[in-house]
Design an enzyme around this catalytic site. Structure first.
Site, short mmCIF file in Angstrom:
data_model
loop_
_atom_site.label_atom_id
_atom_site.label_comp_id
_atom_site.label_asym_id
_atom_site.label_seq_id
_atom_site.Cartn_x
_atom_site.Cartn_y
_atom_site.Cartn_z
N GLU A 1 60.04 44.95 -9.22
CA GLU A 1 60.13 46.10 -10.12
C GLU A 1 59.03 45.99 -11.17
O GLU A 1 59.12 46.58 -12.24
CB GLU A 1 61.51 46.22 -10.76
CG GLU A 1 62.01 45.03 -11.53
CD GLU A 1 63.37 45.31 -12.16
OE1 GLU A 1 63.40 45.97 -13.21
OE2 GLU A 1 64.38 44.85 -11.60
N CYS B 1 66.77 44.82 -9.46
CA CYS B 1 66.85 43.42 -9.05
C CYS B 1 67.48 43.22 -7.67
O CYS B 1 67.36 42.13 -7.11
CB CYS B 1 67.64 42.64 -10.09
SG CYS B 1 66.96 42.76 -11.76
N HIS C 1 73.43 37.46 -9.18
CA HIS C 1 72.26 37.91 -9.94
C HIS C 1 72.42 37.40 -11.36
O HIS C 1 73.47 37.59 -11.99
CB HIS C 1 72.17 39.43 -9.91
CG HIS C 1 71.20 39.98 -10.90
ND1 HIS C 1 69.87 39.60 -10.94
CD2 HIS C 1 71.36 40.87 -11.92
CE1 HIS C 1 69.27 40.23 -11.92
NE2 HIS C 1 70.13 41.00 -12.53
#
Length: 445
Positions: free
Chosen positions: A83, A120, A244
């Site tokens: 990203e 993500c 995450h």
């Protein structure tokens, strides 16, 4: 059916570090424990002035290919998840392929190349794409190279500034994998959210409180969806649960939520009943608000129990060992957590072969994905080959003025000519721009 999964892993961290309690906190006039105990972070990784998402990704990929004695002909696709992309048309994978072609005989002209974007979670989505490509029989005996690479930078003064980080994870996806076999079953939780976004801007706009709520809501949905196609999960099913990890403090909340869900209606809930009672059931309350208040009270009690603390310390805490030292790597974050858990097991002499991981990926905007992984018998050799400890120990330690300087060097809106802090050695480096404003790269011996 032949197993498909991760056959090799390599990691490349930014070559600079910012010490949060000893450098960042004093400069901000803040309590160091805000970072160490609150966020759960010690240091953040930063790219030197000649590093970016291409160099970090290419360096991780080269390290992987060298160690496994691979040539370009062995790779049938290169997928990059990021990203932090700097081009709205040309994918980062083409730049990385061009770097690798400088040092290997042959080329990647035959390889399918792409770039994945969903905050993500894109790294996990790229693994899914590679898995499906192999399962469909389109790989012609070749493996896929998946690279998650990001520079997670925030505007100076932003509340997220302490969670910055930079690095890349390269993974080889293949049949009969050495590290982990991926489950066929997956679970998803997805909704249109505006918790974190970059509308035509480099630095993110973040609603921190909302982002936490969305993260937990999507994770809960993904776990429930996974169970609908797999099995009713139990805390004892998994040796580790990598999440995450934008910062370890966020995982503390996700771990508690997941544990509460998994023990519902199980022997563990029965065992804890005398200590904290049973979990509230929605049917017992007149309103949703009252039910949510009761759930929050129950979870406050649950997190204080020895049973939960022991489980968290054994199953979640080992996944955070690297994140504490590198910060948030966006698309690479959950894959750093997986590597950390396996690294911990190897250091403790735990035999992981045949044991399961439950992997919880998340991307703002928002989507969570949960799947299971079964550890394969080559995992220990792969993990022992990682050089991440050496990389972390060799990082240049920035003072605060140097931190602000290197932050400016990576700010796309500034034209800052800044000397490098370290000397490149056997790696790809960014050397400037070409006639069409494309980035140029060379390999430095």
């Amino acid at each position: 059916m032949t197993a498909v999964g991760i056959d090799a892993i390599e990691i490349w961290t930014g070559k600079l570090q910012l010490d949060l309690p000893n450098t960042f906190a004093p400069a901000k006039g803040e309590d160091p424990e805000k970072y160490t105990k609150g966020l759960g972070l010690e240091t953040s990784s930063f790219p030197d002035t000649y590093e970016d998402i291409v160099t970090m990704g290419a360096n991780a990929a080269k390290r992987l290919m060298d160690r496994r004695d691979l040539s370009p002909d062995d790779i049938g696709r290169i997928d990059v998840a990021t990203e932090s992309a700097f081009d709205n048309s040309k994918p980062v994978s083409t730049y990385i392929a061009g770097c690798l072609e400088q040092v290997y005989d042959g080329d990647f002209h035959h390889a399918n190349k792409g770039e994945r974007k969903f905050a993500c979670v894109a790294g996990t989505q790229s693994i899914d794409d590679a898995y499906n490509w192999i399962r469909a029989g389109r790989n012609r005996g070749r493996a896929a190279l998946v690279i998650a690479t990001d520079t997670a930078l925030y505007a100076r003064g932003d509340p997220g500034e302490a969670t910055q980080g930079a690095g890349a994870v390269a993974m080889l996806i293949d049949e009969d994998p050495s590290v982990v076999e991926l489950s066929t079953e997956q679970g998803y939780g997805s909704a249109d959210e505006t918790d974190f976004l970059k509308p035509n801007q480099q630095f993110p706009s973040v609603d921190g409180k909302r982002s936490m709520q969305v993260y937990l809501a999507r994770m809960r949905e993904a776990l429930e969806d996974f169970e609908s196609v797999a099995w009713d999960t139990h805390p004892d099913d998994f040796e580790f649960i990598p999440f995450h990890t934008p910062f370890p403090g966020m995982v503390r909340k996700a771990g508690l939520l997941g544990y509460r869900h998994m023990i519902r209606g199980t022997d563990i809930e029965d065992d804890l009943e005398a200590e904290i009672g049973r979990q509230p059931r929605e049917s017992e309350y007149d309103s949703w608000d009252a039910y949510e208040d009761a759930i929050r009270d129950y979870m406050d009690e649950l997190k204080r129990t020895d049973r939960y603390r022991d489980w968290y310390g054994e199953t979640i805490e080992p996944t955070l060992g690297l994140a504490r030292r590198v910060g948030n790597w966006y698309t690479g974050s959950v894959h750093v957590a997986r590597a950390a858990s396996l690294k911990h097991a190897a250091e403790q002499g735990v035999d992981m072969t045949g044991k399961k991981l439950l992997v919880g990926s998340y991307g703002s905007g928002a989507q969570a994905e949960i799947h299971a992984e079964t550890v394969r018998d080559g995992w220990a050799d792969e993990v022992s080959a990682l050089s991440i400890d050496d990389q972390l120990d060799r990082r240049y330690d920035l003072d605060f003025d140097e931190y602000e300087t290197v932050h400016d060097a990576h700010n796309h809106d500034l034209d800052a000519e800044i000397e490098e802090f370290t000397q490149p050695d056997g790696e790809f480096v960014h050397t400037g721009w070409g006639r069409m404003n494309e980035r140029k790269y060379d390999y430095v011996e």
